[in-house]
Design a protein around this motif. Sequence first.
Motif: not given
Length: 189
Positions: A110-114
């Motif tokens: 999720i952090a990478s996607f964000g």
Amino acid sequence: MNPKLKRILRYIAIFMTIVWMIVIFRFSMDDGNSSHELSDSCVKLINHLIYQFTGKDLMMTIAPEHYSMIELFLRKCAHMSIYFVLAINIMIVLFTFNMKMILRMAIAVIASFGYALTDEFHQTFVAGRSGAFTDCLIDTSGAIFGVIAALILYCVLYTIMTKYQKKKGIVQSEYDQKIDLSNNKHIAK
């Protein structure tokens, strides 16, 4: 693990993650021409390597539209690889916290996607560049592979460490038994 050592590792991992995010941001700052030149130089390098090994010059044998497809493929691989590394960095940070593995994995993806979303948004302000949601998905797929690689690395290191600690524990307990036996001999005399 020693709490002080764990804290030091956490700070180093956070620092490395931030440095990598800055690297990604700097790549996004390149205008369209600079980005294209970088991709083109990578294709030329690959062509040179192929020529060295096979003696065939791809520039002479492939059509221009195929050349642009190779360049596009390399650009997308670059997207995946930089987010692959980002996800590994995030996972290393998360390994320093006590939490369930599935939560670590979810946070890293999720952090990478964000970050991919913000990166693509940033590119809309750079001359000759545009933001694309498909690039976010490509980045996230690289991050998923990064999480998988981090898990494999974690499992390997965990297995090595537990075997080492077991061996050390067995050796230590044998040593303790010898000391106990020698102490008992001194007491018996």
